[in-house]
Design a protein around this motif. Structure first.
Motif: not given
Ligand SMILES: [Zn+2]
Length: 219
Positions: A59-86
């Motif tokens: 769900x983010x701009x073409x060709x950009x690299x993003x961090x996809x992550x989760x953590x205990x207590x989030x919920x199964x399958x949930x993904x948090x997106x953080x940009x690695x630049x900018x």
């Protein structure tokens, strides 16, 4: 001759009995009709199998690299997106696939986390969010948007169309996009460009990187 008096019931009550039972019958019939309609309109579609998985993109701009992550207590399958630049705040959030917007509003409460006050009071739930129906019982959800969504309920969106800006409204620690893919009523593993993300559980922290292929179609 005290008998009838002790009932405490006016003789007229007897004449009311019949209409009352008729009303009851009508009510029962209405309940039965509602039940049949409920089965036809709710249960039957529930039992219909989902269509094939749409070719979702990140769900983010073409060709950009993003961090996809989760953590205990989030919920199964949930993904948090953080940009690695900018700058994260205000980054375009794009539709993963074409569809129709079914929710564009506030989930829970907004709180007060803004670019000017990133440590402001936390809200509750998803904050500004969008839900898109992609047909075939598939949908995607986008949470914690910075501002009111750029789309409205009922609006058709194309893949890659901007639906909002990345933010930290709702129950969010830092600006990021919380993202889900659902088939019917169940969350499923997110797929991007036909490849599973690998984020299937919130038993442990998981952090990975992927490049967005949410690119304009080449004609
Ligand atoms: Zn999240």
């Amino acid at each position: 001759m005290l008998g009838p008096v002790t009932t405490g019931r006016p003789a007229r009550a007897r004449t009311h009995r019949r209409p009352r039972s008729r009303i009851l019958l009508v009510l029962l019939a209405l309940v039965a009709v509602a039940a049949v309609l409920g089965v036809a309109l709710v249960v039957v579609p529930m039992l219909r199998p989902a269509g094939p998985r749409p070719l979702f993109q990140m769900p983010v701009a073409c060709d950009e690299t993003w961090q996809l992550s989760t953590y205990p207590g989030h919920d199964d399958y949930d993904v948090d997106f953080f940009p690695i630049e900018g700058e994260a705040w205000g980054r375009p959030v794009l539709a993963s696939y074409a569809g129709t917007v079914t929710v564009a509003g506030i989930n829970g409460s907004l709180g007060g986390r803004t670019p000017e006050n990133p440590e402001g009071p936390r809200g509750r739930g998803g904050g500004y969010w969008v839900k898109i129906d992609h047909g075939g019982k598939w949908e995607t959800q986008y949470l914690h948007l910075l501002e009111p969504p750029l789309v409205a309920v009922g609006q058709k969106v194309a893949q890659g169309e901007q639906i909002g800006k990345l933010g930290s409204t709702g129950n969010s620690g830092a600006p990021h996009l919380h993202y889900e893919q659902r088939r019917g009523w169940e969350k499923v593993e997110t797929y991007f460009d036909g490849e599973p993300s690998g984020i299937t559980t919130d038993d442990r922290e998981q952090i990975l990187r992927r490049v967005s292929n949410n690119c304009p179609a080449v004609s």
